[in-house]
Design a protein around this motif. Structure first.
Motif, PDB file in Angstrom:
ATOM      1  N   PRO A  31       0.802  -1.229   0.000  1.00 58.64           N
ATOM      2  CA  PRO A  31       0.000   0.000   0.000  1.00 58.64           C
ATOM      3  C   PRO A  31       0.831   1.274   0.000  1.00 58.64           C
ATOM      4  CG  PRO A  31       0.016  -0.989   2.178  1.00 58.64           C
ATOM      5  CD  PRO A  31       0.687  -1.970   1.266  1.00 58.64           C
ATOM      6  N   HIS A  32       2.128   1.195   0.345  1.00 57.05           N
ATOM      7  CA  HIS A  32       2.960   2.385   0.443  1.00 57.05           C
ATOM      8  C   HIS A  32       3.963   2.519  -0.692  1.00 57.05           C
ATOM      9  CE1 HIS A  32       1.064   3.237   4.104  1.00 57.05           C
ATOM     10  NE2 HIS A  32       1.775   2.464   4.903  1.00 57.05           N
ATOM     11  N   ARG A  33       3.809   1.734  -1.745  1.00 52.46           N
ATOM     12  CA  ARG A  33       4.744   1.882  -2.858  1.00 52.46           C
ATOM     13  C   ARG A  33       4.618   3.302  -3.422  1.00 52.46           C
ATOM     14  NH1 ARG A  33       0.149  -0.435  -4.341  1.00 52.46           N
ATOM     15  NH2 ARG A  33      -0.754  -0.077  -6.392  1.00 52.46           N
ATOM     16  N   PRO A  34       5.728   3.997  -3.652  1.00 56.38           N
ATOM     17  CA  PRO A  34       5.643   5.386  -4.116  1.00 56.38           C
ATOM     18  C   PRO A  34       5.158   5.472  -5.552  1.00 56.38           C
ATOM     19  CG  PRO A  34       7.919   4.642  -4.042  1.00 56.38           C
ATOM     20  CD  PRO A  34       7.105   3.548  -3.426  1.00 56.38           C
ATOM     21  N   ASP A  35       4.368   6.493  -5.828  1.00 55.02           N
ATOM     22  CA  ASP A  35       3.806   6.709  -7.159  1.00 55.02           C
ATOM     23  C   ASP A  35       4.714   7.692  -7.902  1.00 55.02           C
ATOM     24  OD1 ASP A  35       2.287   6.967  -9.402  1.00 55.02           O
ATOM     25  OD2 ASP A  35       0.509   7.782  -8.408  1.00 55.02           O
ATOM     26  N   VAL A  36       5.702   7.143  -8.603  1.00 54.15           N
ATOM     27  CA  VAL A  36       6.708   7.957  -9.279  1.00 54.15           C
ATOM     28  C   VAL A  36       6.581   7.767 -10.787  1.00 54.15           C
ATOM     29  CG1 VAL A  36       9.166   8.476  -9.494  1.00 54.15           C
ATOM     30  CG2 VAL A  36       8.250   7.671  -7.308  1.00 54.15           C
ATOM     31  N   ALA A  37       6.508   8.881 -11.530  1.00 55.63           N
ATOM     32  CA  ALA A  37       6.430   8.813 -12.992  1.00 55.63           C
ATOM     33  C   ALA A  37       7.751   8.285 -13.553  1.00 55.63           C
ATOM     34  CB  ALA A  37       6.114  10.182 -13.563  1.00 55.63           C
ATOM     35  N   THR A  38       7.667   7.369 -14.511  1.00 57.92           N
ATOM     36  CA  THR A  38       8.860   6.701 -15.030  1.00 57.92           C
ATOM     37  C   THR A  38       9.833   7.667 -15.695  1.00 57.92           C
ATOM     38  OG1 THR A  38       7.547   4.701 -15.406  1.00 57.92           O
ATOM     39  CG2 THR A  38       9.655   4.857 -16.535  1.00 57.92           C
ATOM     40  N   GLU A  39       9.330   8.591 -16.498  1.00 62.76           N
ATOM     41  CA  GLU A  39      10.218   9.477 -17.251  1.00 62.76           C
ATOM     42  C   GLU A  39      10.560  10.749 -16.486  1.00 62.76           C
ATOM     43  OE1 GLU A  39       8.672  10.221 -21.108  1.00 62.76           O
ATOM     44  OE2 GLU A  39       8.658   8.116 -21.717  1.00 62.76           O
ATOM     45  N   SER A  40       9.565  11.446 -15.954  1.00 58.03           N
ATOM     46  CA  SER A  40       9.816  12.732 -15.299  1.00 58.03           C
ATOM     47  C   SER A  40      10.315  12.598 -13.872  1.00 58.03           C
ATOM     48  CB  SER A  40       8.539  13.576 -15.310  1.00 58.03           C
ATOM     49  OG  SER A  40       7.559  12.994 -14.453  1.00 58.03           O
ATOM     50  N   LYS A  41      10.110  11.430 -13.242  1.00 61.03           N
ATOM     51  CA  LYS A  41      10.433  11.188 -11.834  1.00 61.03           C
ATOM     52  C   LYS A  41       9.596  12.060 -10.883  1.00 61.03           C
ATOM     53  CE  LYS A  41      13.694   8.081 -12.490  1.00 61.03           C
ATOM     54  NZ  LYS A  41      15.051   8.274 -11.959  1.00 61.03           N
ATOM     55  N   ALA A  42       8.474  12.574 -11.361  1.00 61.31           N
ATOM     56  CA  ALA A  42       7.577  13.335 -10.498  1.00 61.31           C
ATOM     57  C   ALA A  42       6.883  12.392  -9.517  1.00 61.31           C
ATOM     58  CB  ALA A  42       6.534  14.075 -11.327  1.00 61.31           C
ATOM     59  N   ILE A  43       6.734  12.831  -8.269  1.00 62.68           N
ATOM     60  CA  ILE A  43       6.107  12.017  -7.234  1.00 62.68           C
ATOM     61  C   ILE A  43       4.674  12.497  -7.043  1.00 62.68           C
ATOM     62  CG2 ILE A  43       6.254  11.189  -4.865  1.00 62.68           C
ATOM     63  CD1 ILE A  43       9.182  12.111  -4.866  1.00 62.68           C
ATOM     64  N   THR A 160      -1.216  19.342   2.155  1.00 63.29           N
ATOM     65  CA  THR A 160      -1.726  18.994   0.837  1.00 63.29           C
ATOM     66  C   THR A 160      -0.978  17.766   0.335  1.00 63.29           C
ATOM     67  OG1 THR A 160      -2.273  19.874  -1.365  1.00 63.29           O
ATOM     68  CG2 THR A 160      -0.109  20.434  -0.465  1.00 63.29           C
ATOM     69  N   VAL A 161      -1.374  17.276  -0.835  1.00 62.84           N
ATOM     70  CA  VAL A 161      -0.656  16.192  -1.502  1.00 62.84           C
ATOM     71  C   VAL A 161      -0.324  16.637  -2.919  1.00 62.84           C
ATOM     72  CG1 VAL A 161      -1.719  14.366  -0.127  1.00 62.84           C
ATOM     73  CG2 VAL A 161      -2.791  15.063  -2.257  1.00 62.84           C
ATOM     74  N   THR A 162       0.766  16.110  -3.463  1.00 66.46           N
ATOM     75  CA  THR A 162       1.188  16.491  -4.799  1.00 66.46           C
ATOM     76  C   THR A 162       0.291  15.849  -5.861  1.00 66.46           C
ATOM     77  OG1 THR A 162       2.769  14.662  -4.789  1.00 66.46           O
ATOM     78  CG2 THR A 162       3.578  16.825  -4.131  1.00 66.46           C
ATOM     79  N   ASP A 163       0.159  16.540  -7.007  1.00 68.92           N
ATOM     80  CA  ASP A 163      -0.637  16.002  -8.103  1.00 68.92           C
ATOM     81  C   ASP A 163       0.219  15.077  -8.963  1.00 68.92           C
ATOM     82  OD1 ASP A 163       0.968  17.649  -9.671  1.00 68.92           O
ATOM     83  OD2 ASP A 163      -0.584  19.145 -10.027  1.00 68.92           O
ATOM     84  N   ALA A 164      -0.303  14.669 -10.115  1.00 66.73           N
ATOM     85  CA  ALA A 164       0.399  13.718 -10.977  1.00 66.73           C
ATOM     86  C   ALA A 164       1.723  14.259 -11.491  1.00 66.73           C
ATOM     87  CB  ALA A 164      -0.503  13.326 -12.154  1.00 66.73           C
ATOM     88  N   ALA A 165       1.872  15.591 -11.541  1.00 67.16           N
ATOM     89  CA  ALA A 165       3.117  16.207 -11.991  1.00 67.16           C
ATOM     90  C   ALA A 165       4.031  16.543 -10.827  1.00 67.16           C
ATOM     91  CB  ALA A 165       2.818  17.469 -12.795  1.00 67.16           C
ATOM     92  N   GLY A 166       3.673  16.125  -9.612  1.00 66.30           N
ATOM     93  CA  GLY A 166       4.498  16.408  -8.449  1.00 66.30           C
ATOM     94  C   GLY A 166       4.368  17.822  -7.921  1.00 66.30           C
ATOM     95  N   ARG A 167       3.318  18.537  -8.318  1.00 63.56           N
ATOM     96  CA  ARG A 167       3.173  19.943  -7.942  1.00 63.56           C
ATOM     97  C   ARG A 167       2.223  20.114  -6.757  1.00 63.56           C
ATOM     98  NH1 ARG A 167       5.474  23.171 -11.773  1.00 63.56           N
ATOM     99  NH2 ARG A 167       5.921  22.190 -13.788  1.00 63.56           N
TER     100      ARG A 167
END
Length: 231
Positions: A31-43, A160-167
């Motif tokens: 359940p805690h695996r980090p959601d990191v984008a493969t190319e941009s490395k955004a969290i 807050t929590v970061t969005d799909a782009a890590g922002r």
């Protein structure tokens, strides 16, 4: 942004009892695996919060109420339209808890709250007041050893929590020196307990969360931009 290789923790294995007295093994993702984008490395889904805020100077609390829900062999935090494994509650407010499954559940709270509540039936909610600032971890006391979710309790709404782009964005931050914290739950297992008869895992705990801190000077009527890397 994430630095280094992206973690790929393996799924967990659990047993389902069968009518013949044996168990069928199944798997469920960490359940805690980090959601990191493969190319941009955004969290995506990282918690961002501000420390050092005087509650008397903070903007009014504007975050939706929180409900902890046990569903699909998981613990989920429902806050407004969001369904995640993390939520934010104002100190002194109540938090709702309920099971959405027609099986026996026990919800265990540790950290800034300490209790265990039984949910023998579905859709019979219970409430508890969050009286202390800090972090509450919710886990299962009914055999779902992998399930884990968190609620932050505070007196200001700068969470807050970061969005799909890590922002992320904070508005109406009081001027002065503050500390920005990026927080992620740890996916690595620290300890496990097993049933002495079946050998099945009954309880496990995760290693300490990952925190990256960054000092920020907030100037009146100006925006501050930051780029944070999580090692």
């Amino acid at each position: 942004m994430w630095a280094g290789p992206i973690p790929t923790p393996p799924p967990f294995i659990y047993g389902v009892p069968l009518a013949n007295g044996h168990f069928e093994t199944r798997t469920i993702p960490n359940p805690h695996r980090p959601d990191v984008a493969t190319e941009s490395k955004a969290i995506a889904g990282a918690v961002v919060l501000l420390q050092g805020i005087d509650p008397a100077r903070a903007k009014p609390w504007d975050l939706p109420v929180v409900r902890v829900e046990m569903k699909d062999r998981d613990i989920q935090i429902v806050q407004g339209e969001a369904r995640r494994r993390v939520g934010f509650v104002r100190r002194g407010d109540s938090i709702g808890m309920a099971s959405a499954e027609p099986v026996f559940h026990v919800l265990r709270a540790r950290g800034s709250a300490f209790f265990s509540l039984a949910f023998p039936e579905a859709n019979h909610p219970l409430d508890r007041v969050c009286a202390e600032n800090g972090l509450i971890e919710f886990t299962s006391g009914a055999g779902y050893y992998w399930a884990s979710a968190h609620v932050f309790v505070a007196e200001h709404p700068y969470f807050t929590v970061t969005d799909a782009a890590g922002r992320f964005t904070f508005t109406q931050v009081p001027a002065g020196e503050v500390e920005l914290v990026v927080w992620l739950p740890n996916w690595n297992v620290a300890k496990r307990e097993r049933d002495p008869e079946t050998g099945l895992i009954t309880r496990q705990s995760y290693e300490s969360p990952i925190e990256v801190k960054h000092p920020v000077k907030v100037s009146p009527n100006q925006a501050s931009e930051l780029s944070i890397t999580v090692p």
